[in-house]
Enzyme design. Structure first.
Site, PDB file in Angstrom:
ATOM      1  N   TRP A 158      -9.078  22.501 -28.550  1.00 14.15           N
ATOM      2  CA  TRP A 158      -9.459  23.262 -27.367  1.00 14.15           C
ATOM      3  C   TRP A 158      -8.689  24.558 -27.186  1.00 14.15           C
ATOM      4  O   TRP A 158      -9.002  25.336 -26.304  1.00 14.15           O
ATOM      5  CB  TRP A 158      -9.309  22.418 -26.109  1.00 14.15           C
ATOM      6  CG  TRP A 158      -8.102  21.505 -26.051  1.00 14.15           C
ATOM      7  CD1 TRP A 158      -8.109  20.156 -26.308  1.00 14.15           C
ATOM      8  CD2 TRP A 158      -6.740  21.826 -25.705  1.00 14.15           C
ATOM      9  NE1 TRP A 158      -6.836  19.630 -26.152  1.00 14.15           N
ATOM     10  CE2 TRP A 158      -5.971  20.625 -25.781  1.00 14.15           C
ATOM     11  CE3 TRP A 158      -6.088  23.014 -25.344  1.00 14.15           C
ATOM     12  CZ2 TRP A 158      -4.609  20.571 -25.510  1.00 14.15           C
ATOM     13  CZ3 TRP A 158      -4.725  22.968 -25.075  1.00 14.15           C
ATOM     14  CH2 TRP A 158      -4.004  21.750 -25.161  1.00 14.15           C
ATOM     15  N   ASN A 159      -7.689  24.825 -27.997  1.00 19.70           N
ATOM     16  CA  ASN A 159      -6.851  25.981 -27.655  1.00 19.70           C
ATOM     17  C   ASN A 159      -7.457  27.332 -28.019  1.00 19.70           C
ATOM     18  O   ASN A 159      -7.361  28.261 -27.242  1.00 19.70           O
ATOM     19  CB  ASN A 159      -5.424  25.816 -28.200  1.00 19.70           C
ATOM     20  CG  ASN A 159      -5.385  25.461 -29.662  1.00 19.70           C
ATOM     21  OD1 ASN A 159      -6.316  24.858 -30.197  1.00 19.70           O
ATOM     22  ND2 ASN A 159      -4.325  25.835 -30.319  1.00 19.70           N
ATOM     23  N   LYS A 182     -17.915  19.403 -34.406  1.00 18.78           N
ATOM     24  CA  LYS A 182     -17.601  18.592 -33.217  1.00 18.78           C
ATOM     25  C   LYS A 182     -16.499  19.316 -32.469  1.00 18.78           C
ATOM     26  O   LYS A 182     -15.326  19.231 -32.812  1.00 18.78           O
ATOM     27  CB  LYS A 182     -17.128  17.198 -33.643  1.00 18.78           C
ATOM     28  CG  LYS A 182     -17.451  16.084 -32.672  1.00 18.78           C
ATOM     29  CD  LYS A 182     -16.669  15.992 -31.394  1.00 18.78           C
ATOM     30  CE  LYS A 182     -15.239  15.657 -31.327  1.00 18.78           C
ATOM     31  NZ  LYS A 182     -14.718  15.991 -29.973  1.00 18.78           N
ATOM     32  N   GLY A 235      -5.933  20.173 -35.086  1.00 18.19           N
ATOM     33  CA  GLY A 235      -5.558  19.432 -33.885  1.00 18.19           C
ATOM     34  C   GLY A 235      -4.186  18.822 -34.044  1.00 18.19           C
ATOM     35  O   GLY A 235      -3.348  19.355 -34.784  1.00 18.19           O
ATOM     36  N   GLU A 257      -5.201  21.443 -40.281  1.00 22.95           N
ATOM     37  CA  GLU A 257      -4.228  22.369 -39.706  1.00 22.95           C
ATOM     38  C   GLU A 257      -3.704  21.658 -38.469  1.00 22.95           C
ATOM     39  O   GLU A 257      -4.430  21.500 -37.497  1.00 22.95           O
ATOM     40  CB  GLU A 257      -4.920  23.697 -39.409  1.00 22.95           C
ATOM     41  CG  GLU A 257      -3.935  24.813 -39.219  1.00 22.95           C
ATOM     42  CD  GLU A 257      -3.554  24.914 -37.781  1.00 22.95           C
ATOM     43  OE1 GLU A 257      -2.505  24.341 -37.410  1.00 22.95           O
ATOM     44  OE2 GLU A 257      -4.289  25.543 -37.019  1.00 22.95           O
ATOM     45  N   LEU A 258      -2.462  21.171 -38.567  1.00 20.42           N
ATOM     46  CA  LEU A 258      -1.915  20.308 -37.518  1.00 20.42           C
ATOM     47  C   LEU A 258      -0.850  21.054 -36.728  1.00 20.42           C
ATOM     48  O   LEU A 258      -0.759  22.268 -36.820  1.00 20.42           O
ATOM     49  CB  LEU A 258      -1.400  19.021 -38.156  1.00 20.42           C
ATOM     50  CG  LEU A 258      -2.432  18.362 -39.099  1.00 20.42           C
ATOM     51  CD1 LEU A 258      -1.854  17.159 -39.804  1.00 20.42           C
ATOM     52  CD2 LEU A 258      -3.713  18.003 -38.374  1.00 20.42           C
ATOM     53  N   CYS A 291      -0.671  26.142 -31.923  1.00 21.88           N
ATOM     54  CA  CYS A 291      -0.028  25.357 -32.973  1.00 21.88           C
ATOM     55  C   CYS A 291       1.205  26.079 -33.502  1.00 21.88           C
ATOM     56  O   CYS A 291       2.135  25.457 -33.972  1.00 21.88           O
ATOM     57  CB  CYS A 291      -1.027  25.082 -34.087  1.00 21.88           C
ATOM     58  SG  CYS A 291      -1.900  26.542 -34.627  1.00 21.88           S
ATOM     59  N   GLU A 392       6.029  18.045 -30.551  1.00 22.79           N
ATOM     60  CA  GLU A 392       5.192  19.152 -30.093  1.00 22.79           C
ATOM     61  C   GLU A 392       4.795  18.943 -28.628  1.00 22.79           C
ATOM     62  O   GLU A 392       4.150  17.960 -28.291  1.00 22.79           O
ATOM     63  CB  GLU A 392       3.927  19.250 -30.959  1.00 22.79           C
ATOM     64  CG  GLU A 392       3.073  20.449 -30.600  1.00 22.79           C
ATOM     65  CD  GLU A 392       1.858  20.635 -31.504  1.00 22.79           C
ATOM     66  OE1 GLU A 392       1.105  19.671 -31.690  1.00 22.79           O
ATOM     67  OE2 GLU A 392       1.681  21.750 -32.020  1.00 22.79           O
TER      68      GLU A 392
END
Ligand code: NAI
Ligand code: MG
Length: 499
Positions: A158-159, A182, A235, A257-258, A291, A392
């Site tokens: 959502w960012n 999604k 996410g 990409e975490l 992130c 985080e």
């Protein structure tokens, strides 16, 4: 949710070129974080919807117009999409702001810049060449082809919903794949609005599809669907791990990409006023919901007090309020669980013995109304073993950790499970290059922070991810290589011996 549903904008999913309600007919509300009230109704998808979308994408991959389009034509479609994004970037940004509360000043720049990914990968589409291999066998011609994978599932947070989608969608389409998206349940509207541009650009039906809903209800069956060849995810590391495990069952490819817990390292030889701005941009821009947040400030002991004072002085002036106002600097947090998570981490830090030198609470300023605002927060007396230094937070919360010398800065900087990014502030060239080499992070910024480009690879070391996004090479993350052997021999030799 008691709000009268007539007043809310009602969305449909986009599957096989059609606008559809969910199979269950159910919707769920999406909130505006500035008002803390719902503004839209999003279809609540489930396994039936996921399957419908994957089937549509699979049909579009195997039959119809898309597989017949040559790479130049695919590139032209992507460039047309880039033009449409440019024309509609303000409207797209408004939807993003309404749904995720980030600043219009930032989101409008982001949606405008996002067109570059579609131009760049549109241009690259017809420059992916196989090779003729100087093969070591007689009477044999061997060459390679780079072929698309098939249906790619894209799971988006959502960012920065549309930008993070662009990083995946542009190369995947350039490579000739078809896609099921999604978006996050907190910010589904912008992906659905974006599908109008996909339609207008003239992508054949089923090439790009969007299913909406919750991770467990529509995300899981999407990842599990046997006709999905790859999952591209951005996410949290926890969800990334779950998706990686699920993808492993089907031996699917993943790119991930975490998150991060990125060190922003300030040496005593740095240009301190610039470093202060860099640290602020790393943690208070986007309300810390990025992130790449530079959530650990490592500051050299000799300038610690002076630097913290400068930092607090500037951070105090940050204007909070309506994210649509161009002079707002810190907006609300995107969703209620995240708001609560940030406040909980603030309590954890206090409990661990950190000293609050700024903020440390919900923002109760009149200009923040009933929105989910958290005061820009700075903790000193943090040591790197504390949870506030290791986990985080994804909010405007900075941990300040002192260090003595380069060795110690490196040791602390790298002592974390993540490795997405790092910042270094110094005027010493040798130190800059040494730090850039030794920091275990996919991106290192020296005397700048929070810069990204379609031209440069982005991704994580360690628990921050798998694979890269942006830059030329990453298109191969959406391709597979075929080796073709053609014999020109007049006769097949001994069939019992490997050639
Ligand atoms: P998340 O990582 O759980 O969700 C990201 C996406 O994955 C959403 O579209 C979600 O619906 C989907 N998803 C969730 N579970 C799934 C499953 N089992 N199968 C398939 N899809 C699934 O992030 P969430 O819940 O929105 O935020 C939780 C935390 O993640 C935040 O507090 C923040 O710390 C972190 N985060 C990190 C981001 C980054 O860019 N590194 C972005 C967003 C959140
Ligand atoms: Mg929302």
């Amino acid at each position: 949710m008691n709000a009268p549903s007539e007043s809310l904008k009602k969305y449909r999913m986009f599957i096989g070129g059609e606008w559809l309600d969910s199979a269950s007919g159910e919707h769920f509300p999406s909130d505006n974080p500035y008002t803390a009230k719902p503004w839209a109704l999003i279809p609540r998808g489930n396994a039936t919807d996921a399957a419908r979308a994957v089937e549509a994408a699979h049909r579009a991959f195997t039959s119809g117009e898309w597989p017949k389009l040559n790479a130049s034509k695919r590139g032209a479609l992507l460039r047309k999409l880039g033009d449409l994004i440019t024309e509609n970037s303000k409207a797209l940004a408004e939807t993003e702001v309404r749904d995720n509360g980030k600043l219009y000043a930032e989101m409008s720049a982001q949606t405008a810049y996002m067109a570059q990914w579609y131009y760049y990968f549109g241009g690259l589409a017809d420059k992916i060449e196989g090779a003729v291999i100087p093969i070591d066998k007689p009477d044999t011609f061997n060459f390679t082809r780079h072929e698309p994978l098939g249906v790619v599932a894209m799971i988006i947070p959502w960012n920065s919903p549309l930008l993070l989608l662009a990083w995946k969608l542009a190369p995947a389409l350039a490579a000739g794949n078809t896609v099921v998206i999604k978006p996050s349940e907190y910010t589904s509207a912008s992906a659905l609005e974006f599908m109008k541009l996909i339609e207008q650009a003239g992508f054949p039906p089923g090439v790009v599809n969007v299913v909406t809903g919750f991770g467990a209800e529509v995300g899981t069956p999407l990842v599990d669907h046997p006709k999905v060849a790859k999952v591209a995810f951005t996410g949290s590391d926890a969800t990334g791990q779950r998706i990686y495990e699920a993808a492993a069952k089907g031996l699917k490819r993943v790119s991930m990409e975490l998150g991060g817990k990125s060190p922003n390292i300030v040496f005593d030889d740095a240009q301190l006023d610039n470093a202060v701005k860099g640290v602020i941009s790393g943690i208070f821009a986007a309300t810390g919901q990025t992130c790449i947040a530079g959530s650990r400030l490592l500051v050299q002991q000799s300038i610690h007090d002076q630097f913290v004072e400068k930092l607090v002085t500037l951070a105090k002036t940050a204007k909070m309020g309506n994210p649509m106002s161009l002079d707002t600097q810190v907006g609300p947090v995107t969703n209620l669980p995240q708001f609560e998570k940030i406040l909980n981490y603030i309590d954890i830090a206090k409990g661990e013995g950190a000293t609050t030198v700024l903020g440390g609470a919900r923002a109760a300023r009149p200009e923040c109304g009933s929105g989910w605002f958290v005061e820009p927060t700075i903790f000193t007396d943090v040591n790197n073993a504390m949870r506030i230094a290791q986990e985080e937070v994804f909010g405007p919360v900075l941990s300040v950790i002192p260090f003595h010398d380069e060795q110690e800065a490196l040791a602390i900087g790298n002592d974390v499970v993540f490795g997405l990014a790092a910042g270094v502030w110094t005027q010493n060239m040798r130190r800059a290059f040494t730090m850039a080499e030794k920091l275990q992070a996919g991106t290192v910024w020296v005397n700048t922070y929070r810069a990204v480009s379609y031209l440069s690879p982005f991704g994580g070391y360690k628990r921050s991810g798998i694979g890269r996004e942006s830059g030329q090479d990453m298109i191969y993350e959406y391709l597979q290589t075929k080796s073709v052997w053609i014999s020109t021999a007049t006769e097949v030799p001994n069939p019992f011996i490997m050639r």
